[in-house]
Scaffold this active site. Structure first.
Site, PDB file in Angstrom:
ATOM      1  N   HIS A  57       0.821  -1.212   0.000  1.00  0.00           N
ATOM      2  CA  HIS A  57       0.000   0.000   0.000  1.00  0.00           C
ATOM      3  C   HIS A  57       0.855   1.262   0.000  1.00  0.00           C
ATOM      4  O   HIS A  57       2.034   1.240   0.390  1.00  0.00           O
ATOM      5  CB  HIS A  57      -0.907   0.012   1.241  1.00  0.00           C
ATOM      6  N   HIS A 103       0.855  -5.673   2.492  1.00  0.00           N
ATOM      7  CA  HIS A 103       1.676  -4.926   3.443  1.00  0.00           C
ATOM      8  C   HIS A 103       3.104  -5.441   3.434  1.00  0.00           C
ATOM      9  O   HIS A 103       3.380  -6.560   2.982  1.00  0.00           O
ATOM     10  CB  HIS A 103       1.058  -5.049   4.833  1.00  0.00           C
ATOM     11  N   GLU A 120      -1.373  -6.944   7.483  1.00  0.00           N
ATOM     12  CA  GLU A 120      -0.009  -6.735   7.954  1.00  0.00           C
ATOM     13  C   GLU A 120       0.264  -7.610   9.181  1.00  0.00           C
ATOM     14  O   GLU A 120      -0.662  -8.098   9.842  1.00  0.00           O
ATOM     15  CB  GLU A 120       0.197  -5.245   8.298  1.00  0.00           C
ATOM     16  N   ARG A 166      -5.918   1.059   4.210  1.00  0.00           N
ATOM     17  CA  ARG A 166      -4.798   1.612   3.441  1.00  0.00           C
ATOM     18  C   ARG A 166      -4.482   0.747   2.220  1.00  0.00           C
ATOM     19  O   ARG A 166      -4.082   1.262   1.179  1.00  0.00           O
ATOM     20  CB  ARG A 166      -3.565   1.790   4.335  1.00  0.00           C
TER      21      ARG A 166
END
Length: 253
Positions: free
Chosen positions: A13, A186, A91, A64
């Protein structure tokens, strides 16, 4: 140069608000900055210039990553392609460090200890305690998932173990069929998959850094063995972006 048909593009991202503020983000649902939105547009531009075809999109459930995916697909006029979100692509969970400033945390616990929590393969940060509002099961995002399946902290090894079933059972079959896939996720999630795909050692993966908003393409043979990988765009720019991430991973001022 031979181009293999079985491909995936990994896309971290764009810059988030907590990236900019140097905070441990993990599973916190943080928005992109304006720079992050520009990085997503740049990623789409690089994909368009390379004529990378996308048939299917995977993404974490964190905003995100979702925003990065939406911006990218909108730029490419591909909003219509099938998209699938999964918490398994989130993440790494930073446990009790989530939301803390990295430098302030290093001052409190010592730089060596914080660096161990951040970059070691099998040492997780302190776990969230019961009753902590940051626990994932307190969010509607994870209401359909058993709390026992949701992490309270993770090391990179834990993250890989979480992601691999989704990779092996969901993403790989699509790649095997020759479909072009994008996975917006991520830094640590992508690093974990790279360790698995390239069979890297625990020491080797420590030196891998994934820049925000820069498409990373992997090409595979018919046995889904990696043949080559590369960042799109200027190689020198990609190297500098990775070096910037490496410098940001240092917790000292």
């Amino acid at each position: 140069m031979i181009s293999y048909e079985r491909k995936i593009v990994f896309l971290r991202h764009g810059q988030s608000l907590w990236n900019r503020e140097n905070r441990f983000t993990g599973w916190a649902n943080i928005e992109l900055t304006k720079q992050g939105e520009s990085e997503a547009i740049n990623a789409a531009s690089l994909l368009k210039e390379s004529n990378f075809q996308i048939d299917y999109a995977y993404c974490s459930v964190l905003k995100r990553a979702i925003r990065t995916l939406w911006i990218t697909l909108q730029y490419l006029d591909l909003e219509w392609i099938p998209q699938e979100l999964s918490w398994r692509l989130n993440e790494r969970h930073y446990g009790a460090l989530e939301g803390l400033n990295k430098i302030e945390t290093a001052h409190k616990y010592g730089e060596q200890q914080v660096q161990l929590w951040r970059r070691s393969f099998s040492t997780p940060p302190p776990s969230l305690e019961e009753g902590d509002p940051r626990l994932p099961h307190n969010s509607k995002l994870y209401s359909s998932i058993s709390p026992s399946d949701l992490p309270k902290t993770e090391c990179l090894k834990d993250t890989i173990n979480r992601v691999l079933p989704f990779w092996d059972n969901v993403i790989v079959p699509r790649i095997r069929r020759g479909e072009k896939v994008i996975m917006v996720s991520h830094g640590n999630t992508i690093r974990g998959l790279i360790k698995h795909i390239d069979n890297l050692s625990e020491e080797e993966i420590m030196g891998i850094n994934i820049p925000t908003g820069l498409p990373l393409v992997y090409e595979f043979d018919e046995h889904i063995q990696p043949v080559k990988h590369y960042f799109l765009g200027d190689p020198d720019a990609a190297k500098k972006a990775a070096e910037l991430v490496a410098n940001q991973s240092k917790v000292s001022e």
